[in-house]
Design a protein around this motif. Structure first.
Motif, PDB file in Angstrom:
ATOM      1  N   GLU A  58       0.870  -1.072   0.062  1.00 30.12           N
ATOM      2  CA  GLU A  58      -0.092   0.035   0.072  1.00 30.12           C
ATOM      3  C   GLU A  58       0.702   1.271  -0.086  1.00 30.12           C
ATOM      4  OE1 GLU A  58      -3.402   0.017  -0.384  1.00 30.12           O
ATOM      5  OE2 GLU A  58      -3.178  -2.291  -0.375  1.00 30.12           O
ATOM      6  N   GLN A  59       2.024   1.089   0.194  1.00 34.99           N
ATOM      7  CA  GLN A  59       3.018   2.438   0.573  1.00 34.99           C
ATOM      8  C   GLN A  59       4.188   2.440  -0.501  1.00 34.99           C
ATOM      9  OE1 GLN A  59       3.731   3.336   4.426  1.00 34.99           O
ATOM     10  NE2 GLN A  59       2.469   1.656   5.251  1.00 34.99           N
ATOM     11  N   VAL A  60       4.303   1.522  -1.351  1.00 39.39           N
ATOM     12  CA  VAL A  60       5.528   1.699  -2.402  1.00 39.39           C
ATOM     13  C   VAL A  60       4.971   1.719  -3.853  1.00 39.39           C
ATOM     14  CG1 VAL A  60       6.869   0.282  -0.953  1.00 39.39           C
ATOM     15  CG2 VAL A  60       5.526  -0.786  -2.704  1.00 39.39           C
ATOM     16  N   ASP A  61       5.660   2.171  -4.866  1.00 38.20           N
ATOM     17  CA  ASP A  61       5.439   2.530  -6.068  1.00 38.20           C
ATOM     18  C   ASP A  61       6.143   1.257  -7.056  1.00 38.20           C
ATOM     19  OD1 ASP A  61       7.978   3.278  -5.772  1.00 38.20           O
ATOM     20  OD2 ASP A  61       7.492   5.266  -6.758  1.00 38.20           O
ATOM     21  N   PHE A  62       6.498   0.262  -6.314  1.00 35.75           N
ATOM     22  CA  PHE A  62       7.363  -0.751  -7.171  1.00 35.75           C
ATOM     23  C   PHE A  62       6.762  -2.134  -6.507  1.00 35.75           C
ATOM     24  CE2 PHE A  62      10.057   0.360  -3.703  1.00 35.75           C
ATOM     25  CZ  PHE A  62      10.554  -0.916  -3.035  1.00 35.75           C
ATOM     26  N   PRO A  63       6.972  -3.246  -7.603  1.00 39.07           N
ATOM     27  CA  PRO A  63       6.390  -4.500  -7.055  1.00 39.07           C
ATOM     28  C   PRO A  63       7.353  -4.957  -5.992  1.00 39.07           C
ATOM     29  CG  PRO A  63       6.597  -4.383  -9.541  1.00 39.07           C
ATOM     30  CD  PRO A  63       7.366  -3.046  -8.668  1.00 39.07           C
ATOM     31  N   LEU A  64       6.804  -5.688  -4.992  1.00 36.82           N
ATOM     32  CA  LEU A  64       7.757  -6.422  -4.018  1.00 36.82           C
ATOM     33  C   LEU A  64       7.682  -7.825  -4.263  1.00 36.82           C
ATOM     34  CD1 LEU A  64       6.027  -4.944  -0.583  1.00 36.82           C
ATOM     35  CD2 LEU A  64       8.296  -4.077  -1.629  1.00 36.82           C
ATOM     36  N   LEU A  65       8.712  -8.427  -4.031  1.00 34.20           N
ATOM     37  CA  LEU A  65       8.973  -9.907  -3.981  1.00 34.20           C
ATOM     38  C   LEU A  65       8.708 -10.493  -2.891  1.00 34.20           C
ATOM     39  CD1 LEU A  65      12.020 -10.160  -6.422  1.00 34.20           C
ATOM     40  CD2 LEU A  65       9.675 -10.660  -7.047  1.00 34.20           C
ATOM     41  N   ALA A  66       7.927 -11.629  -2.918  1.00 27.87           N
ATOM     42  CA  ALA A  66       7.810 -12.471  -1.593  1.00 27.87           C
ATOM     43  C   ALA A  66       7.092 -13.509  -1.977  1.00 27.87           C
ATOM     44  CB  ALA A  66       6.792 -11.623  -0.737  1.00 27.87           C
ATOM     45  N   PRO A  67       7.599 -14.579  -1.134  1.00 26.24           N
ATOM     46  CA  PRO A  67       6.782 -16.113  -1.601  1.00 26.24           C
ATOM     47  C   PRO A  67       5.659 -16.132  -0.990  1.00 26.24           C
ATOM     48  CG  PRO A  67       8.603 -16.141   0.582  1.00 26.24           C
ATOM     49  CD  PRO A  67       8.591 -14.690  -0.214  1.00 26.24           C
ATOM     50  N   PRO A  68       4.705 -16.496  -1.630  1.00 28.77           N
ATOM     51  CA  PRO A  68       3.289 -16.764  -1.158  1.00 28.77           C
ATOM     52  C   PRO A  68       3.395 -17.677   0.167  1.00 28.77           C
ATOM     53  CG  PRO A  68       3.411 -17.762  -3.377  1.00 28.77           C
ATOM     54  CD  PRO A  68       4.879 -17.064  -3.124  1.00 28.77           C
ATOM     55  N   GLU A  69       4.265 -18.605   0.053  1.00 28.73           N
ATOM     56  CA  GLU A  69       4.397 -19.520   1.332  1.00 28.73           C
ATOM     57  C   GLU A  69       5.815 -20.009   1.348  1.00 28.73           C
ATOM     58  OE1 GLU A  69       2.598 -23.790  -0.071  1.00 28.73           O
ATOM     59  OE2 GLU A  69       1.238 -22.480   1.011  1.00 28.73           O
ATOM     60  N   LEU A  70       6.048 -20.523   2.322  1.00 31.35           N
ATOM     61  CA  LEU A  70       7.371 -20.984   2.587  1.00 31.35           C
ATOM     62  C   LEU A  70       7.665 -22.515   2.401  1.00 31.35           C
ATOM     63  CD1 LEU A  70       8.854 -18.672   5.083  1.00 31.35           C
ATOM     64  CD2 LEU A  70       9.663 -18.666   2.892  1.00 31.35           C
ATOM     65  N   PRO A  71       8.670 -23.257   1.867  1.00 32.54           N
ATOM     66  CA  PRO A  71       8.528 -24.745   2.033  1.00 32.54           C
ATOM     67  C   PRO A  71       8.500 -25.137   3.566  1.00 32.54           C
ATOM     68  CG  PRO A  71      10.248 -23.902   0.664  1.00 32.54           C
ATOM     69  CD  PRO A  71       9.746 -22.427   1.345  1.00 32.54           C
ATOM     70  N   ALA A  72       8.153 -26.462   3.659  1.00 33.01           N
ATOM     71  CA  ALA A  72       8.318 -27.119   5.042  1.00 33.01           C
ATOM     72  C   ALA A  72       9.423 -27.057   5.773  1.00 33.01           C
ATOM     73  CB  ALA A  72       7.667 -28.569   4.854  1.00 33.01           C
ATOM     74  N   GLY A  73       9.359 -26.544   6.965  1.00 37.59           N
ATOM     75  CA  GLY A  73      10.643 -26.615   7.646  1.00 37.59           C
ATOM     76  C   GLY A  73      11.479 -25.136   7.530  1.00 37.59           C
ATOM     77  N   TRP A  74      10.959 -24.158   6.545  1.00 40.40           N
ATOM     78  CA  TRP A  74      11.529 -22.879   6.578  1.00 40.40           C
ATOM     79  C   TRP A  74      10.707 -22.035   7.300  1.00 40.40           C
ATOM     80  CZ3 TRP A  74      13.573 -21.177   1.003  1.00 40.40           C
ATOM     81  CH2 TRP A  74      14.491 -22.373   0.501  1.00 40.40           C
ATOM     82  N   ARG A  75      11.350 -21.084   7.877  1.00 41.54           N
ATOM     83  CA  ARG A  75      10.479 -19.969   8.441  1.00 41.54           C
ATOM     84  C   ARG A  75      10.978 -18.538   8.469  1.00 41.54           C
ATOM     85  NH1 ARG A  75      12.385 -20.402  14.499  1.00 41.54           N
ATOM     86  NH2 ARG A  75      14.580 -20.994  14.373  1.00 41.54           N
ATOM     87  N   ALA A  76      10.224 -17.685   8.248  1.00 40.23           N
ATOM     88  CA  ALA A  76      10.773 -16.190   7.982  1.00 40.23           C
ATOM     89  C   ALA A  76      11.088 -15.797   9.550  1.00 40.23           C
ATOM     90  CB  ALA A  76       9.422 -15.182   7.931  1.00 40.23           C
ATOM     91  N   THR A  77      12.193 -14.934   9.928  1.00 38.75           N
ATOM     92  CA  THR A  77      12.596 -14.597  11.230  1.00 38.75           C
ATOM     93  C   THR A  77      12.454 -13.188  11.182  1.00 38.75           C
ATOM     94  OG1 THR A  77      14.838 -14.618  10.478  1.00 38.75           O
ATOM     95  CG2 THR A  77      13.897 -16.674  11.436  1.00 38.75           C
TER      96      THR A  77
END
Length: 181
Positions: A58-77
């Motif tokens: 909502e606050q940037v004028d460029f596309p952000l990259l992000a995974p829709p979900e992470l593989p099993a065992g991976w975690r965002a910190t």
């Protein structure tokens, strides 16, 4: 044997006996702790990065990259968005405890590499990923990065692993269109 020597011998044997009892108690305690020990939970906390992506869009004028979900065992910190200057940070740990960082901002390639890889990082060969050219960077500590600039936005992926891990991570990322475009 004198009476004093006899007392000394009884006293010494009493101390040896007490020391044996004390060592036995310590040994029982050590075995008890080893059997009943649980591994402490990781000090690294897991975060939900999706609300940060939604707010950042909502606050940037460029596309952000992000995974829709992470593989099993991976975690965002870590998931952070900074408004001024706009920058998006997502840090992930894989199942093998390999660090992956995703950084996007309007900073120069040189500044981003100096900040997230190393000031003395070495520029490597270009890698073609899905028809896009990404530049590799490495440092003496084992960090590896893929970097590209598109529409004045620099995207940097960095890992303590290898280029193959970065390529796998890159394959998970999807553009999250900016609301301000």
């Amino acid at each position: 044997m004198s009476q004093q020597a006899g007392r000394y011998q009884r006293s010494a044997s009493g101390m040896v006996g007490a020391m044996i009892v004390l060592l036995a108690i310590i040994a029982v305690f050590v075995v008890f702790r080893a059997v009943n020990r649980t591994e402490p939970e990781s000090a690294v906390r897991t975060v939900d990065y999706q609300p940060v992506v939604a707010a950042a869009r909502e606050q940037v004028d460029f596309p952000l990259l992000a995974p829709p979900e992470l593989p099993a065992g991976w975690r965002a910190t870590v998931a952070e968005f900074t408004v001024t200057p706009p920058s998006w940070h997502l840090r992930v740990l894989t199942e093998e405890q390999r660090y992956l960082g995703l950084e996007q901002s309007r900073s120069s390639v040189r500044d981003m590499v100096a900040t997230y890889v190393d000031r003395d990082a070495v520029r490597g060969e270009a890698v073609d990923v899905g028809g896009e050219s990404w530049r590799t960077w490495t440092d003496s500590g084992g960090d590896t990065a893929l970097v590209k600039t598109d529409r004045e936005v620099t995207t940097l992926l960095v890992t303590t692993g290898d280029v193959d891990l970065l390529m796998r991570y890159l394959g998970l990322l999807q553009e999250q269109p900016a609301a301000l475009q």
